[in-house]
Design an enzyme around this catalytic site. Structure first.
Site, mmCIF file in Angstrom:
data_model
loop_
_atom_site.group_PDB
_atom_site.id
_atom_site.type_symbol
_atom_site.label_atom_id
_atom_site.label_comp_id
_atom_site.label_asym_id
_atom_site.label_seq_id
_atom_site.Cartn_x
_atom_site.Cartn_y
_atom_site.Cartn_z
ATOM 1 C CB CYS A 176 -4.394 13.277 5.449
ATOM 2 S SG CYS A 176 -5.380 11.820 5.859
ATOM 3 N NE ARG A 182 -0.829 12.143 6.290
ATOM 4 C CZ ARG A 182 -0.426 12.637 5.128
ATOM 5 N NH1 ARG A 182 0.571 13.511 5.090
ATOM 6 N NH2 ARG A 182 -1.001 12.269 4.000
ATOM 7 C CG ASP A 235 0.714 8.851 4.832
ATOM 8 O OD1 ASP A 235 0.338 8.162 5.814
ATOM 9 O OD2 ASP A 235 0.142 8.815 3.733
#
Length: 169
Positions: free
Chosen positions: A14, A20, A132
């Site tokens: 990520c 994440r 996100d």
């Protein structure tokens, strides 16, 4: 496989490696362990500003609420990561583009895919990015945990030879 042992290495990527990708890493480990399958999983970020930091406390709490354990410290993805992995999964299209540029400049040929492309429901809906949660928003940390668990099931099935590669997106 790119390494000497038969254990596949999956990288989850990520932006900062504190929300994440550590959640995806933990979810893949969870699914593999439940199936008795050996898989090595690491996570990293395309950016380096959180290097050495633990996973975000809010993400850790959301994961812990459903017995998913996040650990480790953030690192930034390198060409070496790409060269040693068997599969790289990106959380969104910007991460995918950044990884593809790094792979092209380093000559890495490891498959790089969007993580949610391994989740049939996400694939059918065309909704392939893990949002996100860092700056808030409607999806939040709990939603990211659920998305990661769904995609992790498909990644492990792919590694076990039970599903096709979803291909580049």
């Amino acid at each position: 496989m790119r390494r000497d042992d038969a254990t596949p290495l999956v990288l989850t990527i990520c932006l900062g490696n504190i929300c994440r990708s550590p959640t995806a890493e933990a979810a893949i480990r969870e699914v593999a362990a439940a199936r008795g399958m050996a898989v090595e999983v690491r996570s990293a970020g395309t950016g380096g500003w959180h290097v050495g930091a633990p996973p975000d406390e809010r993400m850790t709490a959301a994961a812990a609420a459903v017995d998913l354990v996040l650990d480790g410290a953030a690192e930034q993805v390198t060409a070496e990561h790409l060269a040693t992995a068997d599969l790289i999964v990106a959380m969104d299209r910007q991460n995918l583009a950044d990884l593809e540029r790094l792979a092209a400049s380093s000559g890495a040929t490891t498959p790089i895919r969007l993580f949610r492309a391994f989740d049939d429901a996400s694939l059918a809906a065309g909704d392939l990015e893990v949002p996100d949660p860092y700056y808030g928003g409607p999806d939040g940390f709990d939603h990211v945990v659920a998305l990661c668990r769904a995609a992790a099931t498909g990644v492990v099935a792919y590694l076990a030879g039970e599903r096709d590669d979803p291909g580049p997106r």
